[in-house]
Design a protein around this motif. Structure first.
Motif, short mmCIF file in Angstrom:
data_model
loop_
_atom_site.label_atom_id
_atom_site.label_comp_id
_atom_site.label_asym_id
_atom_site.label_seq_id
_atom_site.Cartn_x
_atom_site.Cartn_y
_atom_site.Cartn_z
N ARG A 169 0.97 -1.10 -0.18
CA ARG A 169 -0.19 0.14 0.02
C ARG A 169 0.76 1.26 -0.09
O ARG A 169 0.56 2.25 -0.87
N ARG A 170 1.95 1.26 0.90
CA ARG A 170 2.85 2.38 0.76
C ARG A 170 3.61 2.47 -0.67
O ARG A 170 3.64 3.46 -1.10
N THR A 171 4.09 1.56 -0.91
CA THR A 171 4.63 1.56 -2.46
C THR A 171 3.72 2.17 -3.37
O THR A 171 4.09 3.05 -4.03
N MET A 172 2.39 1.81 -3.40
CA MET A 172 1.80 2.05 -4.36
C MET A 172 1.27 3.70 -4.32
O MET A 172 1.36 4.47 -5.02
N LEU A 173 1.12 4.25 -2.79
CA LEU A 173 0.85 5.59 -2.55
C LEU A 173 2.09 6.50 -3.34
O LEU A 173 1.91 7.53 -3.68
N LEU B 98 2.05 9.26 -6.10
CA LEU B 98 2.34 10.68 -5.81
C LEU B 98 3.54 11.05 -7.03
O LEU B 98 3.53 12.23 -7.47
N TRP B 99 4.52 10.19 -6.86
CA TRP B 99 5.87 10.61 -7.72
C TRP B 99 5.42 10.77 -9.07
O TRP B 99 6.07 11.52 -9.78
N ASN B 100 4.43 9.69 -9.54
CA ASN B 100 4.10 9.79 -10.96
C ASN B 100 3.02 11.15 -11.40
O ASN B 100 2.97 11.49 -12.33
N LEU C 60 4.11 13.51 -14.02
CA LEU C 60 3.00 13.94 -15.19
C LEU C 60 2.84 15.27 -15.49
O LEU C 60 2.98 15.80 -16.56
N THR C 61 2.88 16.06 -14.39
CA THR C 61 2.93 17.51 -14.47
C THR C 61 4.21 18.06 -15.13
O THR C 61 3.88 18.88 -16.17
N VAL C 62 5.48 17.65 -14.86
CA VAL C 62 6.49 17.86 -15.43
C VAL C 62 6.69 17.74 -16.64
O VAL C 62 6.96 18.56 -17.37
N MET C 63 6.60 16.53 -16.84
CA MET C 63 6.60 15.97 -18.41
C MET C 63 5.55 16.63 -19.39
O MET C 63 5.73 16.78 -20.57
N PHE D 146 5.22 4.51 -13.92
CA PHE D 146 4.46 3.96 -12.79
C PHE D 146 4.61 2.43 -12.40
O PHE D 146 5.02 2.07 -11.43
N VAL D 147 4.63 1.75 -13.68
CA VAL D 147 4.74 0.21 -13.75
C VAL D 147 6.01 -0.09 -13.16
O VAL D 147 6.39 -0.98 -12.33
N MET D 148 7.12 0.50 -13.91
CA MET D 148 8.57 0.26 -13.69
C MET D 148 8.79 0.63 -12.18
O MET D 148 9.67 -0.02 -11.48
N TYR D 149 8.36 1.72 -11.56
CA TYR D 149 8.57 2.30 -10.25
C TYR D 149 8.02 1.25 -9.24
O TYR D 149 8.61 0.75 -8.31
N VAL D 150 6.95 0.90 -9.31
CA VAL D 150 6.38 -0.12 -8.39
C VAL D 150 7.25 -1.48 -8.70
O VAL D 150 7.31 -1.99 -7.50
#
Length: 68
Positions: A5-9, A13-15, A19-22, A48-52
């Motif tokens: 759950r922490r990993t997903m949150l 948030l990171w993505n 998304l905003t910057v990109m 997102f997929v790679m980060y998880v």
């Protein structure tokens, strides 16, 4: 160890930040909100997929952790 759950949150948030910057970078480089936005969405989905996956692998590696 970190919970899923922490990993997903963290990933969400990171993505959102990415998304905003990109999106802004894509807009600046192409002059088109549609193209810049599409680039941002594709990049965010892949990221997102790679980060998880990356975080879940590291959650099982004990190297460098201090307990106690």
């Amino acid at each position: 160890m970190e919970s899923s759950r922490r990993t997903m949150l963290k990933a969400i948030l990171w993505n959102l930040l990415g998304l905003t910057v990109m999106g802004l970078v894509g807009l600046a480089l192409t002059g088109s909100a549609a193209i810049g936005g599409a680039m941002a969405v594709i990049n965010t989905a892949i990221g997102f997929v790679m980060y998880v996956i990356y975080e879940r692998i590291w959650a099982h590696i004990g190297w460098g952790r201090y307990h106690g």
